[in-house]
Design an enzyme around this catalytic site. Sequence first.
Site, PDB file in Angstrom:
ATOM      1  N   SER A 135       0.860  -1.170   0.000  1.00  0.00           N
ATOM      2  CA  SER A 135       0.000   0.000   0.000  1.00  0.00           C
ATOM      3  C   SER A 135       0.904   1.230   0.000  1.00  0.00           C
ATOM      4  O   SER A 135       1.750   1.383   0.877  1.00  0.00           O
ATOM      5  CB  SER A 135      -0.877  -0.037   1.262  1.00  0.00           C
ATOM      6  N   LYS A 163      -2.907   4.979  -2.403  1.00  0.00           N
ATOM      7  CA  LYS A 163      -3.827   5.735  -1.576  1.00  0.00           C
ATOM      8  C   LYS A 163      -4.231   6.976  -2.377  1.00  0.00           C
ATOM      9  O   LYS A 163      -3.366   7.652  -2.954  1.00  0.00           O
ATOM     10  CB  LYS A 163      -3.137   6.147  -0.275  1.00  0.00           C
ATOM     11  N   GLU A 213     -11.179   0.723  -3.616  1.00  0.00           N
ATOM     12  CA  GLU A 213     -11.476   0.360  -2.225  1.00  0.00           C
ATOM     13  C   GLU A 213     -12.062   1.541  -1.460  1.00  0.00           C
ATOM     14  O   GLU A 213     -11.498   2.641  -1.476  1.00  0.00           O
ATOM     15  CB  GLU A 213     -10.161  -0.115  -1.586  1.00  0.00           C
ATOM     16  N   ASP A 238     -13.776  -1.886   2.811  1.00  0.00           N
ATOM     17  CA  ASP A 238     -12.868  -2.061   3.950  1.00  0.00           C
ATOM     18  C   ASP A 238     -13.589  -1.544   5.204  1.00  0.00           C
ATOM     19  O   ASP A 238     -14.266  -2.310   5.896  1.00  0.00           O
ATOM     20  CB  ASP A 238     -11.554  -1.298   3.649  1.00  0.00           C
ATOM     21  N   LYS A 262      -9.980  -7.620   7.458  1.00  0.00           N
ATOM     22  CA  LYS A 262      -9.031  -7.322   8.533  1.00  0.00           C
ATOM     23  C   LYS A 262      -9.676  -7.916   9.769  1.00  0.00           C
ATOM     24  O   LYS A 262     -10.750  -7.455  10.174  1.00  0.00           O
ATOM     25  CB  LYS A 262      -8.858  -5.810   8.706  1.00  0.00           C
ATOM     26  N   GLY A 290      -4.228  -4.648   5.725  1.00  0.00           N
ATOM     27  CA  GLY A 290      -3.183  -4.424   6.727  1.00  0.00           C
ATOM     28  C   GLY A 290      -3.438  -3.152   7.502  1.00  0.00           C
ATOM     29  O   GLY A 290      -4.106  -2.230   7.015  1.00  0.00           O
TER      30      GLY A 290
HETATM   31  C1  NPQ Z   1      -6.346   0.578   4.674  1.00  0.00           C
HETATM   32  N1  NPQ Z   1      -4.057   0.221   5.608  1.00  0.00           N
HETATM   33  O1  NPQ Z   1      -6.338  -0.405   3.970  1.00  0.00           O
HETATM   34  C2  NPQ Z   1      -5.355   0.796   5.827  1.00  0.00           C
HETATM   35  C3  NPQ Z   1      -5.368   2.165   6.282  1.00  0.00           C
HETATM   36  C4  NPQ Z   1      -4.564   2.531   7.465  1.00  0.00           C
HETATM   37  C5  NPQ Z   1      -1.985  -0.542   4.675  1.00  0.00           C
HETATM   38  O2  NPQ Z   1      -3.405   0.902   3.560  1.00  0.00           O
HETATM   39  C6  NPQ Z   1      -2.718   3.704  11.986  1.00  0.00           C
HETATM   40  C7  NPQ Z   1      -3.914   3.049  12.205  1.00  0.00           C
HETATM   41  C8  NPQ Z   1      -2.276   3.867  10.720  1.00  0.00           C
HETATM   42  C9  NPQ Z   1      -4.667   2.608  11.149  1.00  0.00           C
HETATM   43  C10 NPQ Z   1      -2.605   3.598   8.315  1.00  0.00           C
HETATM   44  C11 NPQ Z   1      -3.209   0.268   4.550  1.00  0.00           C
HETATM   45  C12 NPQ Z   1      -3.033   3.415   9.628  1.00  0.00           C
HETATM   46  C13 NPQ Z   1      -4.238   2.781   9.848  1.00  0.00           C
HETATM   47  C14 NPQ Z   1      -3.386   3.170   7.269  1.00  0.00           C
HETATM   48  C15 NPQ Z   1      -4.984   2.326   8.756  1.00  0.00           C
HETATM   49  O3  NPQ Z   1      -7.248   1.380   4.502  1.00  0.00           O
HETATM   50 MG    MG Z   2      -8.433   0.340   3.049  1.00  0.00          MG
END
Ligand code: NPQ
Ligand code: MG
Length: 368
Positions: A135, A163, A213, A238, A262, A290
């Site tokens: 990501s 993102k 997403e 998500d 998740k 993640g």
């Molecule tokens: C997602 N993760 O899929 C999340 C978003 C995310 C790897 O993109 C602290 C707590 C930091 C929660 C960073 C990825 C974070 C978090 C990103 C969640 O949307």
């Molecule tokens: Mg996400």
Amino acid sequence: MRLEQVGLYLVEMPLVAPFVTSFGEERVRTALLVWVRGEGLTGWGECVAGSGPWFSPETVGTARHVIADFALPLLQGKDIAHPQELPGLLRPIRGHPMAKAALEAAVWDLWGKMHSQSLAQLLGAVRDRVPAGVSVGIQKDISTLLNVVGSFVDQGYQRVKLKTKPGWDVEPVRAVREKFPELPLSVDANAAYTPADLAHLKELDKFRLLMIEQPFHYDDLWGHARLARELQTPVCLDESIFSPQRAWEALELGACRIINVKQGRVGGLSAALEIHNLAVERGVPLWCGGMLETGLGRALNVALAALPGFVLPHDISATDRYYREDVAHPPFKLEDGHIRVPQGPGLGVEVDLERVVRFSVACWTYRM
Ligand code: NPQ
Ligand code: MG
């Protein structure tokens, strides 16, 4: 099994690089680690809640409060026959899926150690390695983005997720698609758009994305269902999927064609298994998301991703994508674009207590 003692560590883990999403920038991952002691063994889990209520309503603070003041009293004196009893025991607590999931995770680890079985085996894994995706946070400009993506592609990552947010979407996606015509590519907006952005989101259809997403607010299943009918690109949810019930509703409504699982967000491994079985029954593809987990949460994600319904590359990256020093050993490495599933009992990783203590800013212990 009876739990004799439970403990929490609040840790602050420096990230190797800032991670920027539509909801903010993180330089340090604040995380809550949970341990449970019973039968002479210790099980570990990680709460995926963040420092503030930006990704989800829960935070490390609400999770500590709910675990200590409500969940532990419900488990007091209980003889737990199997980790899958946790959701039933914690049912009186409404919401707080991440708090419940962290306790359940630690109990699964303890259970695996008691029975000398890996978590992957206990869950019904069918793979010994899982495909790794990455990501990629919002960057300062497109040329930086192309360099960052190029470096991950060189390392062997099998899918890149960008993102996005309004103002950082069509142009960055176009640039990455032009430079990497065959790269499996997706986007994640973390709820930054509204249904008024429909015409703009349709522009993303021409980039052969694997999925888009969570474009809209987490509470807006109906809006996602309408969007899914208008887009060719599959919609993946998500934040919207915070329980098995919600997963079922989303599929019934046609709000998504893919689910990012998740375990923390959906209320624990048992809930994740329930969603997995529903998705397999309906032929809905899953992948494991993640949350910038330490090695503890990462090990659990890898085991879950080894189940048969997890068929798309995951947001499971090598440890070094996020951390220079992790609280668990050994670090996860990318091998031919895959992460190997731990085979040891429980989570199959060794906790480095010296590092846990060094990174911790507070800890609590509870006698059961
Ligand atoms: C997602 N993760 O899929 C999340 C978003 C995310 C790897 O993109 C602290 C707590 C930091 C929660 C960073 C990825 C974070 C978090 C990103 C969640 O949307
Ligand atoms: Mg996400």
